[in-house]
Design a protein around this motif. Structure first.
Motif, short mmCIF file in Angstrom:
data_model
loop_
_atom_site.label_atom_id
_atom_site.label_comp_id
_atom_site.label_asym_id
_atom_site.label_seq_id
_atom_site.Cartn_x
_atom_site.Cartn_y
_atom_site.Cartn_z
N ARG A 1 0.82 -1.21 0.00
CA ARG A 1 0.00 0.00 0.00
C ARG A 1 0.86 1.26 0.00
O ARG A 1 0.55 2.24 -0.66
CB ARG A 1 -0.83 0.02 1.28
CG ARG A 1 -2.27 -0.18 1.11
CD ARG A 1 -2.90 -0.45 2.47
NE ARG A 1 -3.73 -1.62 2.39
CZ ARG A 1 -4.98 -1.60 1.96
NH1 ARG A 1 -5.54 -0.48 1.62
NH2 ARG A 1 -5.66 -2.72 1.87
N LYS B 1 -4.96 -8.86 9.20
CA LYS B 1 -5.98 -9.79 8.76
C LYS B 1 -5.86 -10.05 7.25
O LYS B 1 -5.49 -9.15 6.48
CB LYS B 1 -7.37 -9.21 9.06
CG LYS B 1 -7.74 -9.35 10.51
CD LYS B 1 -8.18 -10.76 10.79
CE LYS B 1 -8.48 -10.95 12.26
NZ LYS B 1 -8.81 -12.34 12.54
N ASN C 1 -7.47 -7.52 5.12
CA ASN C 1 -6.88 -6.19 5.06
C ASN C 1 -5.55 -6.16 4.32
O ASN C 1 -4.91 -5.12 4.21
CB ASN C 1 -6.68 -5.63 6.48
CG ASN C 1 -8.01 -5.29 7.12
OD1 ASN C 1 -8.95 -4.93 6.44
ND2 ASN C 1 -8.08 -5.42 8.44
N TYR D 1 -7.13 1.75 -5.39
CA TYR D 1 -6.08 2.41 -4.63
C TYR D 1 -5.06 3.05 -5.57
O TYR D 1 -4.35 3.98 -5.20
CB TYR D 1 -5.39 1.36 -3.77
CG TYR D 1 -4.91 1.87 -2.46
CD1 TYR D 1 -5.78 1.98 -1.38
CD2 TYR D 1 -3.59 2.26 -2.27
CE1 TYR D 1 -5.35 2.46 -0.17
CE2 TYR D 1 -3.15 2.74 -1.06
CZ TYR D 1 -4.03 2.84 -0.02
OH TYR D 1 -3.61 3.32 1.19
N ASN E 1 -13.18 -7.27 10.66
CA ASN E 1 -11.85 -6.82 10.25
C ASN E 1 -11.75 -5.31 10.15
O ASN E 1 -11.16 -4.77 9.22
CB ASN E 1 -11.44 -7.46 8.92
CG ASN E 1 -11.54 -8.96 8.95
OD1 ASN E 1 -11.05 -9.60 9.88
ND2 ASN E 1 -12.21 -9.54 7.96
N THR F 1 -10.30 -1.79 11.28
CA THR F 1 -9.10 -1.27 11.92
C THR F 1 -9.51 -0.23 12.95
O THR F 1 -10.29 0.66 12.65
CB THR F 1 -8.18 -0.63 10.86
OG1 THR F 1 -7.96 -1.59 9.82
CG2 THR F 1 -6.86 -0.24 11.45
N ASP G 1 -6.50 -4.66 13.72
CA ASP G 1 -7.39 -4.66 12.55
C ASP G 1 -8.35 -5.85 12.58
O ASP G 1 -8.81 -6.31 11.56
CB ASP G 1 -6.57 -4.66 11.26
CG ASP G 1 -5.86 -5.98 11.00
OD1 ASP G 1 -5.58 -6.69 11.98
OD2 ASP G 1 -5.59 -6.29 9.83
N ASP G 2 -8.64 -6.33 13.79
CA ASP G 2 -9.52 -7.50 13.89
C ASP G 2 -10.83 -7.16 14.61
O ASP G 2 -11.49 -8.03 15.15
CB ASP G 2 -8.79 -8.62 14.65
CG ASP G 2 -8.40 -8.19 16.06
OD1 ASP G 2 -8.40 -6.97 16.33
OD2 ASP G 2 -8.09 -9.07 16.89
N THR H 1 -6.31 5.52 4.82
CA THR H 1 -5.18 4.65 5.14
C THR H 1 -4.49 5.18 6.39
O THR H 1 -4.37 6.39 6.55
CB THR H 1 -4.16 4.66 3.98
OG1 THR H 1 -4.84 4.41 2.77
CG2 THR H 1 -3.09 3.61 4.19
N LEU I 1 -2.48 0.19 6.84
CA LEU I 1 -3.71 -0.59 6.96
C LEU I 1 -4.90 0.26 6.51
O LEU I 1 -4.89 1.48 6.68
CB LEU I 1 -3.90 -1.03 8.41
CG LEU I 1 -3.08 -2.25 8.83
CD1 LEU I 1 -2.97 -2.34 10.33
CD2 LEU I 1 -3.65 -3.54 8.25
N PRO I 2 -5.90 -0.39 5.94
CA PRO I 2 -7.06 0.38 5.51
C PRO I 2 -7.97 0.73 6.68
O PRO I 2 -8.18 -0.08 7.58
CB PRO I 2 -7.77 -0.58 4.55
CG PRO I 2 -7.38 -1.94 5.02
CD PRO I 2 -6.01 -1.82 5.61
#
Lengths: 566, 483
Positions: free
Chosen positions: A126, A542, A545, A552, B6, B8, B17-18, B439, B448-449
Motif C-alpha cells: 500500500r 488480517k 486487510n 487504490y 476486520n 481497523t 485490525d480484527d 489509510t 492498513l485500511p
C-alpha cells in the motif's frame, strides 16, 4: 493535445530496426499512428535532434517503505538540493533519495517515461502505491519481494510448484505487483535471527531449503504463469569479494529451464555481484568471466549498477549485506525486517575515486557493459540510489559513448585500480543505437512491455527528443555535449502530452501503475482458501486487510496474462 | 443489523485490525475484540456531548452556526491572506487527507507540522543522528525471546500490544507466556488473600510488610522462554507482569543506557549502582540481552520527553545497534495516535522531512526548534493557524497557545475540543475510520485500511474533501489576485 507530429528527427527505434534515419513520427490520442492530418496537428521540429522512445528503467528504488526511510534518515541529503514550487510543479528535495514529485520531474527531464521500483515488501505494498500516486508523469510498477516468503519456501520445499505458482499469482494481484523479485534468496529469512546464507547451496536455517531450490522453483513458477518479465534476482553474497563464482552458479542453475533460448533470469545490478579476489585487499574484477558466460548464453539479462563517484544512500532488501556495509563504513544504519517476508537495510555511503575498491567497482560495471557484446543483454542502471542517483545516467551514457571520457575518469582514480582495470584495454564505443537499446528498447523488451520502448504504430506515445546532431557532431570526442543533451531532454512526450520542453517541466499528467493480473480463476479460489487458514498464524494483519484494491492506484493498468495452471 | 468485521481501530498506534462491529440503524451497538479504549470510541464517538455537526464561525465573540460553504470560503481567505500560517495536527486523520493538507500548506507558503513535534520528535531526530534497527511487529511475535518496554506502559496505553504483538503472542519460533503469566497471577492473588486473612485474624493491626519485589532472579527466567523487562520510573501495570523491573531514577535513563552499552562491551563499571539500580542486576540484565536470540526494545514518551530527550534515544538506538554485533536486536517507538506514523510517512515522501516542514521559501525546509509548531507559536511568528484532527490548546505551552488563539484559528475536527472552543472557525468532519475510509500506518509503518462503517451526518465531510475544497478556494483567490 490530441495530435502531434515530430518532424525531421534522427530516429532511433531499435525494436523496429530504425537506426538514426530521418523520419517523422505521428501521434494521435496518446498513441503512435501511421499518419495524421498535418494541418490539425501541432508540429515539433526535431531537425538536427535525435528522437528515441521514452526511457525505461528496469531497476530503480523510487518509492515505498525503504526509500521513504532513506528520505527520513537523511535530511542532510536534502538541504543542498531543493526544487522550488512553480505554477505547474510541486516543490520537493533531492539528492540521492528525492521526494516523490521531484523523482517524477527529474526522470521526465532526462526523457525517461517508465520506471520500475524493484523491491516492494508485500506487507507494505500500500505504501509503495501511495507514493506512486504522488510520482507524476512517469509510468511505474513494482516488483514484490517473494524470494523469502514463508509460503514460497514451504511450497518449494515440498516441491509443490503449481501451488506456489497460484500463490505468486495471488501475491501479484494482492500487492498489485509486476514481477518476481528475489533478493539474497534464503539470506533474508536467516537475517531474521541475524544470520545469512553463504552461497547458493547453503541451506536456509529452519526451512531446509537451499537458495538454488528457491531460484529454480520461482523460475519454474515464472514460466508457468507466463509472466511478462523473468525472475529478477539480486544474488546471494552480494557485495562480497569472490562472489562472481556464486553469480555464475546462479545463472547456470536455471540453464536447463530455458525454452527456445528465451531469457529466464535477470541478474540485477550485476556490478555488485561480479567481485573477484579473496578479501578487500586482493579485490579484483570478475566481470570478464561473467561477460564471457553471458556472451555464450541467451537466457540471461543483466543490468549494470554503475558506480558514480558521489555521496549516495545505499538501500536494499538485503538486510545482512547492509549490516556489513554499516560495519565497513561506520555510517548510520537502518534495518527493517518485515514479518514472514523480507528485510531491508539502509546505509549512507560515499564512493571515492581514490578508494581502491570503489574505483574497481566503477571499472567492473564499465567492463560488464563493454565486454558483453549484445546490448540487448545488459541495461544501463545505477541501481538508484545504491551505486549513484539516477540523475547521473547521462554521465554513464557519455562514458559508454566515449573512450576519451572513460580515460579522463581513469586518470583520476586510485592507482592500483588503474593498473588492474581492463577498461583502458577496451576500444569499444557505444553508438546511439546501442544507447537506445540499453536505456529503453532492451529494458522494455526484457520487461515484456509491449507498448513501451519503441515507436511503432500502436505504441504509447512516450518519446524523448534530445538536442544532439549525430551528423555534425563526433560524439566520442564530445562526451560533455552528449551528457548535457541527455540531462535535459529537448522534449519529453508522455502519452502524447508534451511534459518537458528544453529540460523544463511544462505539464504534469499522472502516470499509470502497471500490475500483472494472472488469470487462473480455479487456482485462485483454492489458494485463497489455504492462505486464509494460515494467514492469522503468519501475519499480524488480517487476510482481508492485506490486499491492495485496484481503486487504490491512481491510474491502474493491468496486464492480463494466461497461466498454464488453471 | 449488520456485522462489519476486520475493522481497523482508529485509536492508538497498535492499529488492531480484527475489530468486529455490530451496526444497527447507522449506529455501532456492539464492539468485539477491541480494548476498553477502542470500544469506548466506537460506541460513543457520535455522542452529541462531544460532537457538533454544524460548522461554526465566531461573530462578535460568539461561535454561531454557519453554512459549510461560508466556513470554507472564510478559511480559504484567512489562509490565502496570511503571510506565515501554521497547519498543524494530522495524526488522527488519513494519509489521503494529509497529502492534501501538505499541498495546501505549500500553496499558502505556510508551515506544516504534525503532533510528533511534541511526542516522538526526539526519536526522529535520533534516527537522523544514528540510524534505526527495527522490524514489523509480526517479526517480534514470531522471533523475539526478549521484550523490553522502556518508559512506556503498554498495559494501559496500548492495551492489546502485549497480546497481539509481543509477550503473549504465539509465533512460529516463539511460544506465548500466557500460561506462565496466569500461574503467576493466580499465585499473587492467592498470596494477597492469605495476607488479608492474616491481617483480619491478627488482633493488633501489625504492619505486615508487603512482599517487595526484590531484585532476585525469578525462577521462570532460567527456562528458555520469552522474557520481559520493564524500565520505568514507577511500577506500572506492565511492570507487574515483567520478569525484570528496573526502576530507574527520574531523568537518569541516559546514564542507565550508557551503562548498559558499556556492559555489553564487557567494560567493568566501578560503581555500586547506576540510576538507582544495583550494578549486579545490570550485569545480569546485560547477560539476558546479549544472550537472547532476538530482542526488541520498545520505548515511549518516558524516554523521549524526560531530561536529555534526543540524547536518550541516541543512546537507546546505539545500545541496540551495538547488541547487533552479538545477537539480533531491534528497537521501536510506541507511537500514540493511530496515524501519527502515517503523518511522518506522508510528510516524508512529499517533502523529504517527517515533520516541521516550512514552505515559506517555496520549497520544503526543515529545522526542528525553528520550524516546529511550538517554537513558531512561542516566538509569535505565525499569523493564522489551521488545526486538523488535533488539540494543541490542551497540550501546548501557555505562551504558544496565547499566540495561537490571538490570531485567526481554524479547526477541522470531528470532536469538540478545547482548541475548537477557542477557534474562530470550526469545521466538523467525519470520523475517519468509522465514518470515512482512508489509510493509516501502524507504529511499525505497516499501512492498513480504515473502514467506513456508518454514514456521517450530512454536514460532516471527510477531512480530505474539506481540505480539497479549501485548496480549490485558495487557488481561486490567488488566481484572482494574479489576474
Amino acid at each position: 493535445m490530441t495530435s502531434l507530429l515530430i518532424k525531421n528527427g534522427f530516429v532511433f527505434d531499435p525494436l523496429n530496426g530504425v537506426k538514426g534515419e530521418k523520419m517523422d513520427i505521428a501521434i494521435e490520442n496518446g498513441k503512435i499512428v501511421e499518419k495524421i492530418n498535418e494541418r490539425e496537428a501541432k508540429i515539433i521540429d526535431a531537425s538536427g535532434m535525435i528522437v528515441m522512445p521514452g526511457g525505461v528503467d528496469i531497476h530503480s528504488h523510487i518509492a515505498g517503505a525503504k526509500v521513504n526511510s532513506g528520505r527520513l534518515l537523511r535530511p542532510e541529503d536534502h538541504f543542498k538540493d531543493v526544487e522550488p514550487k512553480t505554477p505547474i510543479t510541486r516543490s520537493g528535495v533531492g539528492y540521492s533519495i528525492p521526494s516523490t514529485f521531484t523523482t517524477g520531474y527529474r526522470y521526465a527531464r532526462m526523457g525517461y517515461t517508465t520506471v520500475m521500483d524493484p523491491a516492494m515488501p508485500p506487507l507494505k505494498a500500500r505504501h509503495t502505491h501511495e507514493e506512486f500516486n504522488d510520482t507524476p508523469i512517469i509510468d511505474k510498477a513494482a516488483y514484490p519481494l517473494l524470494g523469502d516468503c514463508w509460503f514460497v519456501l514451504e511450497y518449494l520445499k515440498k516441491n509443490r510448484i503449481e501451488e506456489c505458482a497460484a500463490y505468486v499469482a495471488w501475491m501479484l494481484k494482492a500487492t498489485k505487483g509486476y514481477a518476481i523479485k528475489i533478493v539474497n534468496p534464503g539470506g533474508l529469512e536467516a537475517w531474521g535471527f541475524g544470520r545469512n546464507v553463504r552461497n547458493i547451496d547453503d541451506p536456509v536455517p529452519n526451512f531446509g531449503i537451499t537458495p538454488r531450490e528457491i531460484i529454480r522453483g520461482l523460475c519454474k513458477v515464472n514460466k508457468l504463469l507466463n509472466l511478462p518479465h523473468t525472475i529478477h534476482v539480486h544474488t546471494n553474497n552480494l557485495g562480497k569479494p569472490g562472489n562472481y563464482i556464486n553469480t555464475l552458479e546462479t545463472m547456470r542453475c536455471v540453464e536447463d529451464l530455458v525454452e527456445n533460448g528465451k531469457p529466464a533470469i535477470h541478474i540485477t545490478h550485476c556490478q555488485f555481484s561480479a567481485f573477484a579476489g579473496d578479501d578487500w585487499r586482493t579485490f579484483d574484477s570478475g566481470a570478464e568471466a561473467i561477460a564471457k558466460y553471458v556472451n555464450a548464453h541467451s537466457h540471461v539479462t543483466l543490468d549494470m549498477g554503475q558506480i558514480i563517484f558521489t555521496e549516495t544512500t545505499t538501500m536494499t532488501a538485503d538486510g545482512p549485506f547492509q549490516f556489513i556495509l554499516y560495519e565497513l563504513s561506520g555510517n548510520k544504519w537502518v534495518n527493517s525486517d518485515v514479518e514472514t517476508e523480507t528485510s531491508a537495510g539502509i546505509v549512507p555511503f560515499q564512493y571515492k575515486r581514490k578508494s581502491f575498491v570503489h574505483a574497481m567497482q566503477w571499472s567492473i560495471a564499465m567492463e560488464l557493459a563493454l565486454l558483453i557484446q549484445d546490448p540487448w543483454k545488459i541495461f544501463l542502471t545505477t541501481d538508484h540510489p545504491n551505486a549513484g542517483p539516477f540523475t547521473h545516467y547521462p554521465r554513464v551514457i557519455s562514458w559508454l559513448i566515449s573512450r576519451k571520457a572513460r580515460e579522463k575518469i581513469l586518470e583520476r582514480i586510485n592507482r592500483k585500480a588503474q593498473r588492474k582495470s581492463l577498461v583502458p584495454t577496451i576500444d569499444r564505443e557505444y553508438s546511439l543505437y546501442e544507447i537506445a537499446v540499453i536505456t529503453r528498447a532492451g529494458q522494455s523488451k526484457a520487461l515484456g512491455l509491449k507498448n513501451k520502448g519503441h515507436l511503432g504504430v500502436g505504441a504509447d506515445a512516450d518519446i524523448a527528443i534530445y538536442n544532439l546532431n549525430p551528423e555534425t557532431l563526433d560524439l566520442a570526442q564530445k562526451p560533455k555535449t552528449v551528457r548535457k543533451a541527455f540531462e535535459r531532454a529537448a522534449y519529453t512526450i508522455k502519452d502524447g502530452n508534451i511534459t518537458v520542453k528544453n529540460g523544463e517541466v511544462v505539464s504534469t499528467p499522472s502516470g499509470r501503475t502497471f500490475w500483472v493480473n494472472v488469470e487462473a480463476p480455479q487456482a485462485e479460489i483454492e489458494i485463497s482458501k489455504k492462505l486464509q487458514q494460515k494467514f492469522g498464524e503468519y501475519y499480524t494483519v488480517k487476510y482481508e486487510n492485506y490486499p491492495v484494491p485496484e481503486h487504490y492506484l491512481a491510474i491502474p493498468a493491468s496486464i492480463n496474462v494466461k497461466a498454464e495452471v488453471q | 443489523m449488520r456485522v462489519v468485521s476486520n475493522v481497523t481501530c482508529p485509536v492508538c498506534g497498535s492499529l488492531c485490525d480484527d475489530i468486529e462491529l455490530i451496526v444497527e440503524n447507522n449506529h455501532v451497538t456492539k464492539v468485539r475484540n477491541a480494548c476498553a479504549v477502542g470500544e469506548a470510541k466506537f460506541l460513543a464517538f457520535a455522542d452529541p456531548k462531544h460532537r457538533r455537526v454544524k460548522p461554526l464561525i465566531r461573530k462578535n465573540g460568539e461561535l454561531v452556526e454557519a453554512s459549510l460553504d461560508e466556513a470554507i470560503r472564510r478559511t480559504a481567505k484567512i489562509l490565502a491572506e496570511a503571510s506565515y500560517p501554521l497547519l498543524y495536527g494530522w495524526s488522527c486523520t488519513s494519509t489521503e487527507a494529509i497529502r492534501v493538507g501538505l499541498e495546501l500548506a505549500e500553496e499558502v507558503g505556510g508551515v506544516a507540522d504534525n503532533t510528533s513535534t511534541v511526542c516522538h520528535g526526539p526519536s526522529i531526530l535520533s534516527i537522523q543522528n544514528v540510524g534505526f534497527s527495527s522490524c514489523t511487529l509480526g517479526q517480534i511475535r514470531h522471533r523475539a525471546d526478549l521484550v523490553i518496554y522502556w518508559g512506556c506502559n503498554p498495559w494501559s496505553a496500548h492495551p492489546r500490544h502485549l497480546e497481539r504483538y509481543t509477550t503473549f503472542t504465539e509465533g512460529r519460533f516463539q511460544k506465548s507466556i500466557w500460561i506462565r503469566y496466569l500461574t503467576k497471577l493466580r499465585a499473587l492473588i492467592g498470596k494477597k488473600k492469605a495476607q488479608r486473612a492474616a491481617e483480619l485474624a491478627s488482633p493488633r493491626k501489625e504492619v505486615i510488610s508487603k512482599p517487595e519485589r526484590t531484585f532476585s532472579l525469578p525462577p521462570t527466567l532460567t527456562a528458555k522462554q520469552r522474557k520481559m523487562i520493564v524500565v520505568d520510573v514507577r511500577k506500572t501495570r506492565s511492570a507487574e507482569i515483567a520478569d525484570y523491573f528496573l526502576q530507574v531514577k527520574p531523568n537518569m535513563d541516559y546514564e542507565l543506557l550508557q551503562a548498559l552499552r558499556m556492559l555489553v562491551f564487557d567494560r567493568e563499571l566501578d560503581l555500586d549502582e547506576v540510576a538507582g539500580i544495583p550494578i549486579e542486576l545490570l550485569e545480569e540484565v546485560t547477560d539476558v540481552m546479549v544472550g537472547c536470540r532476538f530482542g526488541i526494545l520498545f520505548f515511549g514518551l518516558g524516554l523521549t520527553m524526560s531530561s536529555a530527550k534526543v540524547r536518550n534515544i541516541d543512546a537507546g538506538i546505539s545500545l541496540v545497534r551495538d547488541l547487533n554485533k552479538k545477537t539480533k536486536f531491534t528497537i521501536m517507538p510506541m507511537r500514540g495516535h493511530f496515524n501519527v506514523t502515517g503523518a511522518n510517512v506522508a510528510f516524508t515522501w512529499q517533502t523529504g522531512y517527517p515533520y516541521a516542514v516550512d514552505f515559506s521559501q517555496g520549497f520544503p525546509q526543515y529545522n526542528p526548534g525553528e520550524t516546529s509548531a511550538v517554537d513558531i507559536l512561542a516566538r509569535g511568528d505565525s499569523d493564522a493557524a489551521l488545526i486538523v484532527a488535533s488539540d494543541p490548546v490542551a497540550h501546548f505551552p501557555k505562551r504558544a497557545v496565547k499566540n495561537l488563539v490571538e490570531n485567526p484559528l481554524i479547526v477541522i475536527d470531528p470532536q469538540v475540543t478545547p482548541t475548537s472552543l477557542m477557534a474562530d472557525i470550526v469545521i466538523p468532519s467525519a470520523f475517519v475510520g468509522i465514518e470515512a475510509e482512508g489509510t493509516a500506518y501502524r507504529m511499525d509503518r505497516v499501512p492498513l485500511p480504515l473502514k467506513k462503517v456508518v454514514e456521517p451526518p450530512a454536514t460532516c465531510l471527510p477531512d480530505e474533501v474539506i481540505l480539497q475544497r479549501i485548496l480549490k478556494e485558495v487557488r481561486k483567490l490567488k488566481g484572482g489576485k494574479a489576474a
